[in-house]
Design a protein around this motif. Structure first.
Motif, PDB file in Angstrom:
ATOM      1  N   THR A  76       0.868  -1.181   0.000  1.00  0.00           N
ATOM      2  CA  THR A  76       0.000   0.000   0.000  1.00  0.00           C
ATOM      3  C   THR A  76       0.894   1.216   0.000  1.00  0.00           C
ATOM      4  O   THR A  76       2.037   1.161   0.428  1.00  0.00           O
ATOM      5  N   GLY A  77       0.389   2.309  -0.498  1.00  0.00           N
ATOM      6  CA  GLY A  77       1.015   3.604  -0.249  1.00  0.00           C
ATOM      7  C   GLY A  77       2.450   3.763  -0.681  1.00  0.00           C
ATOM      8  O   GLY A  77       2.874   3.255  -1.716  1.00  0.00           O
ATOM      9  N   ASN A  78       3.198   4.494   0.147  1.00  0.00           N
ATOM     10  CA  ASN A  78       4.552   4.908  -0.200  1.00  0.00           C
ATOM     11  C   ASN A  78       5.560   3.855   0.254  1.00  0.00           C
ATOM     12  O   ASN A  78       6.141   3.958   1.326  1.00  0.00           O
ATOM     13  N   VAL A  79       5.784   2.883  -0.603  1.00  0.00           N
ATOM     14  CA  VAL A  79       6.554   1.696  -0.222  1.00  0.00           C
ATOM     15  C   VAL A  79       7.994   1.744  -0.689  1.00  0.00           C
ATOM     16  O   VAL A  79       8.769   0.852  -0.346  1.00  0.00           O
ATOM     17  N   GLY A  80       8.359   2.758  -1.487  1.00  0.00           N
ATOM     18  CA  GLY A  80       9.704   2.693  -2.031  1.00  0.00           C
ATOM     19  C   GLY A  80      10.267   4.033  -2.449  1.00  0.00           C
ATOM     20  O   GLY A  80       9.558   5.043  -2.520  1.00  0.00           O
ATOM     21  N   GLU A  81      11.583   4.014  -2.704  1.00  0.00           N
ATOM     22  CA  GLU A  81      12.272   5.243  -3.119  1.00  0.00           C
ATOM     23  C   GLU A  81      13.468   4.882  -3.996  1.00  0.00           C
ATOM     24  O   GLU A  81      14.168   3.901  -3.747  1.00  0.00           O
ATOM     25  N   TYR A  82      13.678   5.708  -5.035  1.00  0.00           N
ATOM     26  CA  TYR A  82      14.891   5.610  -5.845  1.00  0.00           C
ATOM     27  C   TYR A  82      15.891   6.622  -5.287  1.00  0.00           C
ATOM     28  O   TYR A  82      15.569   7.799  -5.140  1.00  0.00           O
ATOM     29  N   TYR A  83      17.087   6.150  -4.947  1.00  0.00           N
ATOM     30  CA  TYR A  83      18.070   7.016  -4.295  1.00  0.00           C
ATOM     31  C   TYR A  83      19.464   6.594  -4.737  1.00  0.00           C
ATOM     32  O   TYR A  83      19.841   5.435  -4.541  1.00  0.00           O
ATOM     33  N   ASN A  84      20.226   7.516  -5.334  1.00  0.00           N
ATOM     34  CA  ASN A  84      21.609   7.246  -5.753  1.00  0.00           C
ATOM     35  C   ASN A  84      21.762   5.945  -6.536  1.00  0.00           C
ATOM     36  O   ASN A  84      22.612   5.121  -6.209  1.00  0.00           O
ATOM     37  N   GLY A  85      20.939   5.747  -7.545  1.00  0.00           N
ATOM     38  CA  GLY A  85      21.101   4.596  -8.433  1.00  0.00           C
ATOM     39  C   GLY A  85      20.446   3.317  -7.975  1.00  0.00           C
ATOM     40  O   GLY A  85      20.563   2.278  -8.639  1.00  0.00           O
ATOM     41  N   VAL A  86      19.765   3.361  -6.821  1.00  0.00           N
ATOM     42  CA  VAL A  86      19.158   2.138  -6.272  1.00  0.00           C
ATOM     43  C   VAL A  86      17.674   2.379  -5.982  1.00  0.00           C
ATOM     44  O   VAL A  86      17.313   3.442  -5.464  1.00  0.00           O
ATOM     45  N   THR A  87      16.835   1.402  -6.331  1.00  0.00           N
ATOM     46  CA  THR A  87      15.432   1.463  -5.924  1.00  0.00           C
ATOM     47  C   THR A  87      15.230   0.549  -4.723  1.00  0.00           C
ATOM     48  O   THR A  87      15.528  -0.645  -4.794  1.00  0.00           O
ATOM     49  N   TYR A  88      14.768   1.140  -3.616  1.00  0.00           N
ATOM     50  CA  TYR A  88      14.468   0.390  -2.387  1.00  0.00           C
ATOM     51  C   TYR A  88      12.964   0.185  -2.287  1.00  0.00           C
ATOM     52  O   TYR A  88      12.201   1.148  -2.451  1.00  0.00           O
ATOM     53  N   VAL A  89      12.537  -1.034  -2.022  1.00  0.00           N
ATOM     54  CA  VAL A  89      11.098  -1.302  -1.907  1.00  0.00           C
ATOM     55  C   VAL A  89      10.801  -2.136  -0.662  1.00  0.00           C
ATOM     56  O   VAL A  89      11.625  -2.945  -0.223  1.00  0.00           O
ATOM     57  N   SER A  90       9.600  -1.937  -0.115  1.00  0.00           N
ATOM     58  CA  SER A  90       9.210  -2.675   1.087  1.00  0.00           C
ATOM     59  C   SER A  90       7.827  -3.292   0.894  1.00  0.00           C
ATOM     60  O   SER A  90       7.008  -2.783   0.124  1.00  0.00           O
ATOM     61  N   TYR A  91       7.575  -4.386   1.609  1.00  0.00           N
ATOM     62  CA  TYR A  91       6.275  -5.058   1.501  1.00  0.00           C
ATOM     63  C   TYR A  91       6.055  -5.935   2.722  1.00  0.00           C
ATOM     64  O   TYR A  91       6.978  -6.204   3.497  1.00  0.00           O
TER      65      TYR A  91
ATOM     66  N   PHE B 188       0.506   4.008  18.377  1.00  0.00           N
ATOM     67  CA  PHE B 188      -0.922   3.869  18.058  1.00  0.00           C
ATOM     68  C   PHE B 188      -1.233   4.201  16.600  1.00  0.00           C
ATOM     69  O   PHE B 188      -2.259   4.801  16.312  1.00  0.00           O
ATOM     70  N   GLY B 189      -0.354   3.868  15.691  1.00  0.00           N
ATOM     71  CA  GLY B 189      -0.592   4.239  14.291  1.00  0.00           C
ATOM     72  C   GLY B 189      -1.132   3.104  13.459  1.00  0.00           C
ATOM     73  O   GLY B 189      -0.962   1.927  13.781  1.00  0.00           O
ATOM     74  N   THR B 190      -1.795   3.476  12.368  1.00  0.00           N
ATOM     75  CA  THR B 190      -2.120   2.518  11.308  1.00  0.00           C
ATOM     76  C   THR B 190      -2.222   3.290  10.006  1.00  0.00           C
ATOM     77  O   THR B 190      -2.388   4.512  10.025  1.00  0.00           O
ATOM     78  N   TYR B 191      -2.109   2.584   8.867  1.00  0.00           N
ATOM     79  CA  TYR B 191      -2.035   3.237   7.543  1.00  0.00           C
ATOM     80  C   TYR B 191      -0.869   4.233   7.512  1.00  0.00           C
ATOM     81  O   TYR B 191      -1.007   5.354   7.016  1.00  0.00           O
ATOM     82  N   SER B 192       0.278   3.840   8.025  1.00  0.00           N
ATOM     83  CA  SER B 192       1.450   4.721   8.127  1.00  0.00           C
ATOM     84  C   SER B 192       1.966   5.081   6.731  1.00  0.00           C
ATOM     85  O   SER B 192       2.018   4.217   5.850  1.00  0.00           O
ATOM     86  N   ARG B 193       2.391   6.341   6.590  1.00  0.00           N
ATOM     87  CA  ARG B 193       2.846   6.785   5.273  1.00  0.00           C
ATOM     88  C   ARG B 193       3.891   7.895   5.427  1.00  0.00           C
ATOM     89  O   ARG B 193       3.637   8.925   6.023  1.00  0.00           O
ATOM     90  N   PHE B 194       5.098   7.654   4.866  1.00  0.00           N
ATOM     91  CA  PHE B 194       6.150   8.675   4.872  1.00  0.00           C
ATOM     92  C   PHE B 194       6.032   9.572   3.645  1.00  0.00           C
ATOM     93  O   PHE B 194       5.896   9.076   2.530  1.00  0.00           O
ATOM     94  N   ILE B 195       6.134  10.886   3.865  1.00  0.00           N
ATOM     95  CA  ILE B 195       6.320  11.834   2.765  1.00  0.00           C
ATOM     96  C   ILE B 195       7.621  12.567   3.049  1.00  0.00           C
ATOM     97  O   ILE B 195       7.857  13.011   4.177  1.00  0.00           O
TER      98      ILE B 195
END
Ligand code: ZN
Length: 449
Positions: free
Chosen positions: A40-55, A158-165
């Protein structure tokens, strides 16, 4: 001479065989250990030539993988953190604690996951009620290295639906609902690369609804989706949940939009009128309504901006069909003309398909949709008439007997790795794919475990 020719022929056959083996040993997925509804949501980032993804992986724990674009090599997946959920076989899969990922300015990777409102055992929740799990924050031990992680105790449990911007200056905003259904939505901000966060700041308020009667208790409840807008704005698409007791269901209605100017630390509606925080149902209805959907039930979509900075909002809508969440919902597209909100019928979009939206510099609207029916696909749908009609363009992935669940677009995405997709054939067979402009990034089958 004859012999040499013969040897050459055999050699060619051998080469072909090797090539075939290589082809068949490559897969369009990079991991096959995903679990439940893994993204869901913001699961990944491209940074310095690498794509990081989470699940979400086995036992609802948080998993991470990385793709190095220059060497075309995958790293991981690794387990980054352990959820309190997913360990009790008598409970159904919770699916609320899926990870969100961000890379800070020093290259450390952060993930937040595992929450569904927390429990009383974690203390008093001052901004809402409880359900399950614990919102956790883990950080990579070394920059750019996803192989080892440590848990840090610096956000609310106490969080849910966590999302980093992440803003352009590196400030991190962690958005989430501060508990179960009857909880405020909040954010915590970090200006020091996730070392410390502000206390939770309430954005929207849960309270007893004016629709309550003697026989029925109704609470105002909300679902919010956050994404980065123009410059230092964060834009929000949201809907309203009629949280009823004693008999509860998933009734949700309407479409709302607002934005957060993080420079001024002020919230505004689409007309740039200032909002008072936390926003109440009454204020939301008067100031931020995109569409009153009446009896129709909604699921929350997303907001994106067009080239003029006007917001476009998606929502998933359908008639109530006697089911706990209403029934099948189909994407509806809305956009702000500068004066008012316009909507379209969107009859040409497939029932139940969900996904992402971007508006390019020609104001062409592009939806990347995952089909949730079996035998589905992931495809681009294009509109050149402000969303009045959509045409299916490119199919990026297809599944025999599978359906697709999509993340949001990856932050700062490389063209080859724009979105994380789960291909799901029941709860037993779930594969993770990283999709770019031309389709998936392949991996050798033996490594894609
Ligand atoms: Zn509820």
């Amino acid at each position: 001479m004859k012999n040499i020719k013969h040897v050459g022929f055999v050699f060619l056959i051998l080469l072909n065989l090797i090539a075939c083996t290589q082809n068949t040993s490559k897969t369009d997925y990079f991991a096959s250990n995903a679990f439940g509804n893994p993204v869901t949501g913001n699961v990944g980032e491209y940074y310095n030539g690498v794509t990081y993804v989470s699940y979400q992986g086995p036992l609802e724990d948080a998993y991470v993988a990385a793709y190095h674009h220059q060497t075309k090599k995958w790293v991981g997946p690794f387990k980054a953190g352990t959820s309190l959920m997913g360990k009790d076989p008598s409970r159904k899969i919770d699916n609320h604690g899926k990870p969100t990922l961000v890379v800070d300015k020093n290259g450390y990777i952060h993930m937040v996951f595992g929450g569904h409102g927390g429990t009383k055992a974690l203390g008093k929740n001052p901004l809402g009620n409880y359900h399950y799990g614990k919102q956790k924050h883990v950080v990579s031990k070394k920059p750019y290295d996803i192989s080892s992680w440590q848990e840090v105790d610096n956000i609310s449990p106490f969080g849910t639906y966590s999302r980093f911007i992440k803003m352009d200056n590196g400030d991190l905003y962690l958005f989430y609902r501060h508990g179960a259904h009857t909880s405020n939505w909040v954010y915590q901000k970090s200006v020091d690369n996730g070392l410390t966060f502000t206390q939770p700041i309430s954005i929207i308020k849960t309270k007893k609804s004016k629709l309550s009667s003697e026989s029925q208790n109704i609470q105002d409840s909300w679902y919010l989706h956050f994404s980065k807008g123009k410059n230092n704005d964060i834009i929000v698409a949201y809907n309203y949940h009629v949280c009823k007791g004693p008999k509860h269901d998933g009734e949700r209605h309407h479409v709302y939009y607002m934005k957060f100017d993080t420079n001024k630390n002020e919230w505004y509606n689409v007309k740039n009128e200032k909002l008072m925080l936390p926003v109440t149902k009454e204020q939301a209805d008067i100031m931020t309504l995109v569409k009153n959907t009446g009896e129709r039930w909604t699921h929350n979509g997303i907001a994106r901006l067009d080239k003029n900075g006007n917001p476009h909002v998606t929502s998933y809508e359908g008639d109530y069909e006697g089911k706990i969440h209403g029934g099948v919902k189909t994407l509806q597209h809305y956009y702000w003309t500068g004066q008012d909100w316009k909507s379209n019928q969107n009859n040409d979009l497939p029932e139940g398909a969900r996904g992402e939206m971007l508006i390019n510099t020609n104001n062409q609207i592009k939806l990347l949709l995952g089909d949730t029916t079996n035998n589905g696909d992931v495809a681009w749908w294009i509109s050149n008439d402000n969303g009045n009609s959509f045409t299916k363009e490119t199919i990026l992935l297809k599944s025999k007997k599978g359906k697709f669940l999509l993340s949001n677009f990856i932050r700062n995405a490389h063209p080859d790795a724009q979105i994380l997709v789960a291909e799901k054939k029941g709860n037993e067979d779930i594969k993770m794919c990283l999709l770019g402009e031309n389709g998936p990034i392949y991996r050798s089958k033996k490594d894609a475990k």
